[in-house]
Scaffold this motif. Structure first.
Motif, PDB file in Angstrom:
ATOM      1  N   PRO A 147      27.979  57.162 -21.806  1.00 55.78           N
ATOM      2  CA  PRO A 147      29.050  56.181 -21.596  1.00 55.78           C
ATOM      3  C   PRO A 147      30.312  56.490 -22.405  1.00 55.78           C
ATOM      4  O   PRO A 147      31.420  56.362 -21.890  1.00 55.78           O
ATOM      5  N   GLU A 156      33.721  57.421 -20.387  1.00 54.54           N
ATOM      6  CA  GLU A 156      34.885  56.542 -20.539  1.00 54.54           C
ATOM      7  C   GLU A 156      36.080  57.296 -21.106  1.00 54.54           C
ATOM      8  O   GLU A 156      37.213  57.079 -20.682  1.00 54.54           O
ATOM      9  N   ARG A 183      38.468  56.863 -17.944  1.00 54.23           N
ATOM     10  CA  ARG A 183      39.431  55.799 -18.207  1.00 54.23           C
ATOM     11  C   ARG A 183      40.397  56.179 -19.317  1.00 54.23           C
ATOM     12  O   ARG A 183      41.544  55.781 -19.306  1.00 54.23           O
ATOM     13  N   LEU A 240      35.230  48.842 -14.612  1.00 56.45           N
ATOM     14  CA  LEU A 240      35.641  49.526 -15.836  1.00 56.45           C
ATOM     15  C   LEU A 240      37.136  49.866 -15.813  1.00 56.45           C
ATOM     16  O   LEU A 240      37.820  49.755 -16.835  1.00 56.45           O
ATOM     17  N   ALA A 248      40.070  48.638 -18.418  1.00 56.16           N
ATOM     18  CA  ALA A 248      40.970  49.573 -19.094  1.00 56.16           C
ATOM     19  C   ALA A 248      42.431  49.196 -18.867  1.00 56.16           C
ATOM     20  O   ALA A 248      43.240  49.222 -19.802  1.00 56.16           O
ATOM     21  N   ILE A 281      40.197  51.823 -24.245  1.00 54.97           N
ATOM     22  CA  ILE A 281      38.876  52.096 -23.682  1.00 54.97           C
ATOM     23  C   ILE A 281      37.752  51.552 -24.564  1.00 54.97           C
ATOM     24  O   ILE A 281      36.585  51.730 -24.253  1.00 54.97           O
ATOM     25  N   ASN A 329      35.671  49.230 -22.614  1.00 55.09           N
ATOM     26  CA  ASN A 329      35.006  50.006 -21.571  1.00 55.09           C
ATOM     27  C   ASN A 329      33.761  50.688 -22.102  1.00 55.09           C
ATOM     28  O   ASN A 329      32.720  50.691 -21.448  1.00 55.09           O
ATOM     29  N   VAL A 330      33.899  51.315 -23.267  1.00 59.60           N
ATOM     30  CA  VAL A 330      32.765  52.017 -23.845  1.00 59.60           C
ATOM     31  C   VAL A 330      31.623  51.031 -24.085  1.00 59.60           C
ATOM     32  O   VAL A 330      30.469  51.288 -23.711  1.00 59.60           O
ATOM     33  N   HIS A 379      30.206  49.888 -20.657  1.00 60.85           N
ATOM     34  CA  HIS A 379      29.440  50.961 -20.034  1.00 60.85           C
ATOM     35  C   HIS A 379      28.101  51.149 -20.755  1.00 60.85           C
ATOM     36  O   HIS A 379      27.055  51.324 -20.117  1.00 60.85           O
TER      37      HIS A 379
END
Length: 171
Positions: A66, A70, A74, A117, A121, A127, A130-131, A134
């Motif tokens: 992940p 990402e 992203r 995701l 972002a 991110i 996002n991380v 994810h």
């Protein structure tokens, strides 16, 4: 700022879309397998990969993968593609994210999760969320697979896991 409530909504959306499209991919894969004489496992390498989970694979699937994905999709790609508009960039990156997974089943759900995701972002201009998102999606999915393997080793089938996850009513 991105609140905990917004994070949880995005997590539920990513998981929900992921599981609906995973199911759709399995249905399509089953039809394709009738014509190609290939099993679902041969068409989706994740099934085989997850059946032999080792600690290193867990670390990769839930943490390293992940983070790297990402950073690439992203962090780098989306940031560059935003000059074409946020919507276009999110869809473009989500489709590439789906294609990167390399098979139909994963393409469908990874693309849907990639849209969520991408939204996060764009919404946060970072991110970091996002991380975490994810990692949470992959960890939850891995936990379900580990739970299913555990139950199957005890004589219970996949329906028990679906019932535990709330996908089927317990009868």
């Amino acid at each position: 700022s991105f609140s905990l409530q917004e994070f949880m909504v995005c997590l539920v959306m990513a998981l929900g879309l992921g599981y609906v499209l995973n199911f759709a991919g399995l249905v399509v894969g089953s039809v394709v397998s009738l014509f190609t004489n290939k099993t679902i496992g041969e068409m989706n390498p994740v099934i085989d990969m997850m059946s032999n989970l080792k600690p290193g694979m867990l670390i990769y699937a839930c943490i390293l993968g992940p983070f790297m994905e990402e950073l690439m999709f992203r962090g780098l790609l989306l940031k560059r593609a935003r000059r074409f508009g946020d919507r276009t960039a999110v869809i473009f990156c989500a489709v590439l994210f789906g294609l990167m997974h390399g098979n139909l089943t994963q393409f469908l759900y990874a693309t849907a999760i990639g849209v969520v995701l991408g939204y996060v972002a764009v919404r946060t201009n970072s991110i970091c969320y996002n991380v975490l998102l994810h990692m949470a999606v992959n960890s939850f999915s891995t936990l379900i697979l580990v739970g299913e393997a555990f139950l199957e080793s005890r004589g219970f089938g996949g329906l028990a896991v679906l019932s535990m996850a709330g996908f089927l009513p317990v009868t």
